[in-house]
Design a protein around this motif. Structure first.
Motif, mmCIF file in Angstrom:
data_model
loop_
_atom_site.group_PDB
_atom_site.id
_atom_site.type_symbol
_atom_site.label_atom_id
_atom_site.label_comp_id
_atom_site.label_asym_id
_atom_site.label_seq_id
_atom_site.Cartn_x
_atom_site.Cartn_y
_atom_site.Cartn_z
ATOM 1 N N MET A 227 17.948 90.858 68.262
ATOM 2 C CA MET A 227 18.030 92.038 68.969
ATOM 3 C C MET A 227 16.538 91.831 70.086
ATOM 4 O O MET A 227 16.248 91.672 70.573
ATOM 5 N N ASN A 228 15.896 90.625 69.519
ATOM 6 C CA ASN A 228 14.721 89.945 69.737
ATOM 7 C C ASN A 228 14.736 89.694 70.834
ATOM 8 O O ASN A 228 14.790 88.201 70.950
ATOM 9 N N PRO A 229 13.560 89.434 72.229
ATOM 10 C CA PRO A 229 13.444 88.402 73.242
ATOM 11 C C PRO A 229 12.932 87.353 73.102
ATOM 12 O O PRO A 229 11.647 87.871 71.978
ATOM 13 N N GLN A 230 13.436 86.176 72.806
ATOM 14 C CA GLN A 230 12.723 85.025 72.587
ATOM 15 C C GLN A 230 12.527 84.511 74.183
ATOM 16 O O GLN A 230 12.436 84.783 75.310
ATOM 17 N N LYS A 231 10.499 85.331 74.290
ATOM 18 C CA LYS A 231 9.457 84.456 74.871
ATOM 19 C C LYS A 231 8.942 83.233 75.419
ATOM 20 O O LYS A 231 8.635 83.012 73.890
ATOM 21 N N ILE A 232 9.570 82.579 76.250
ATOM 22 C CA ILE A 232 9.270 81.305 76.631
ATOM 23 C C ILE A 232 7.646 81.338 78.005
ATOM 24 O O ILE A 232 9.075 82.033 78.905
ATOM 25 N N LYS A 233 6.712 80.985 77.106
ATOM 26 C CA LYS A 233 5.730 81.584 78.320
ATOM 27 C C LYS A 233 4.851 80.076 78.320
ATOM 28 O O LYS A 233 4.067 79.740 77.716
ATOM 29 N N SER A 234 5.047 79.866 79.900
ATOM 30 C CA SER A 234 3.910 78.404 80.207
ATOM 31 C C SER A 234 4.015 78.388 81.606
ATOM 32 O O SER A 234 4.664 78.777 82.278
#
Length: 449
Positions: A227-234
């Motif tokens: 339920m937690n957002p998977q963060k893709i930060k780049s």
């Protein structure tokens, strides 16, 4: 021969056939001519021979090594190695081990290395022997400066690999990622994960450790369905592909150029900062559970397309046709406005026609172009119904629904198999199904809203 080798740098193995055609021999004849040691063979430098051999499979390159001493020497120092080994056979293991020891002892550079076996851990009797030997091979590969590394079905300390500064591309398939000390890897540009189990911490650690990564592909990876957002930060990421990895995604990549997403349900994607460089964005919805493709599903799709970025392409594969109450949809989302260019639809269901399916489809997406791949019967129904929607919108009658009144123009184009070209369809109701209604065809529509 020199020109042939130069061209291979750009166009790959197809040049072999083209070159054979130019000199008037079959491909096997070319190999025979080389085997007969035509004087021009040994005029090529080892570098150019490497370029030729790298365009062949490793098995074909091995066959070419018998042509002359020059070619044998070039093959013995080939920078690209590709092994698909049956680990249950000691002879296979010995052959690969001998090759790897030669590369180690001669300090021969390795640019690309691929190792795969589908039965790695199927036989416990080989497990103890295999692991140290493969670890030994990987140690040689990493020491000899590998840039492109592909490994299948093996437990890996992935951050130990990333610690090697030469690796620019890493492909892992069905591998087990073992925890290790996280390091910074400034060399990696492309990371591909297939059938790999990830948890949230591992995903974040991978992205954080590769600050200059440009391409990230992961398919059929498990462990992210939370339920937690998977963060893709780049900041450096340009190409992102997510295929059959369920979960909630938060994407913060301001320099993204291409985004591709495939799943069985409506995406849960939040774009934190939309990239001005985004040129191509595609969603593929493989509707395997047709019972879920109902009014609520289309409402969710329209809401997603209205609230997210402008998508270049949406593809829907429908396995069943359901009747939908279009009036309820119009009341719920009359103010939403989908943003997309191309809608690709594959209609697989065989029986029945549903005008509500067509209505709901174009209502939820409002594409500028609609591509349909299905039987002639279904395509004919699409043409007839879209023309009806257009004519209804132009009618002075006030009986049309708000959806019908939005469609201002329709142009239909059908693919001609014989001429291999598209041509405009002059609409005559039911015309396309006069012969062979079950034959599959392609058709596309330009829609003016």
């Amino acid at each position: 021969m020199f020109e042939f080798a130069r061209k291979l740098q750009k166009r790959g193995g197809e040049l072999i056939r083209e070159f054979c055609s130019e000199i008037g021999v079959e491909k096997w004849g070319f190999e025979v001519r080389l085997h007969n040691r035509t004087p021009s063979i040994d005029l090529l430098s080892e570098c150019l021979i490497h370029k030729i051999l790298c365009c062949l499979s490793f098995k074909e390159a091995t066959r070419m090594s018998i042509l002359s001493k020059t070619w044998l020497q070039a093959w013995s120092t080939l920078p690209n190695l590709d092994f698909t080994v049956d680990f249950s056979k000691g002879n296979d293991m010995k052959i690969v081990d001998d090759i790897m020891e030669r590369y180690r002892d001669g300090k021969i550079p390795i640019e690309k290395f691929e190792l795969s076996d589908d039965r790695l851990f199927f036989e416990n009797s080989h497990e103890v022997l295999i692991v140290p030997m493969i670890d030994k091979w990987l140690g040689i590969v990493l020491t000899n400066g590998v840039k492109d590394l592909t490994i299948s079905s093996y437990p890996l300390f992935i951050f130990a690999i990333l610690a090697v500064k030469s690796v620019r591309k890493l492909v892992l398939e069905s591998c087990i990622l073992l925890p290790s000390v996280v390091v910074n890897c400034n060399s990696l540009r492309k990371l591909c994960l297939f059938y790999v189990r990830l948890d949230e911490n591992m995903l974040q650690a991978l992205l954080n450790s590769c600050p200059l990564i440009e391409s990230f592909i992961f398919e059929y990876c498990k462990g992210l369905e939370t339920m937690n957002p998977q963060k893709i930060k780049s900041v450096s990421l340009k190409f992102l592909k997510i295929r059959h990895c369920g979960g909630i995604w938060e994407i913060d990549a301001p320099n993204l150029v291409s985004l591709k997403y495939t799943w069985e349900d409506i995406p849960q994607i939040k774009i934190v900062r939309e990239s001005r460089q985004l040129k191509y964005s595609r969603i593929i919805l493989e509707c395997l559970d047709s019972d879920n493709v109902n009014a609520a599903w289309f409402c969710k799709l329209r809401k997603f397309l209205s609230n997210s970025i402008s998508w270049s392409e949406v593809r829907i594969e429908s396995y069943r046709c359901n009747d939908i109450n279009i009036q309820n949809l119009l009341l719920d989302h009359k103010d939403s406005n989908p943003h997309m260019d191309v809608l690709n639809v594959t209609i697989i269901w065989k029986n029945g026609e549903s005008s509500t399916f067509v209505d709901t489809l174009v209502w939820s997406c409002q594409p500028r172009r609609l591509n349909v791949h299905s039987t002639r019967e279904k395509i004919t129904f699409f043409i007839d119904h879209l023309m009806y929607m257009k004519n209804s919108s132009q009618s002075t009658s006030h009986g049309s629904t708000p959806l019908l009144s939005q469609l201002k123009g329709v142009k239909a184009y059908k693919f001609d198999r014989k001429k291999e070209s598209w041509h405009l369809v002059e609409h005559k109701s039911g015309e396309l199904v006069t012969t062979n209604s079950e034959m599959w065809d392609w058709c596309y529509f330009l829609l003016d809203w």
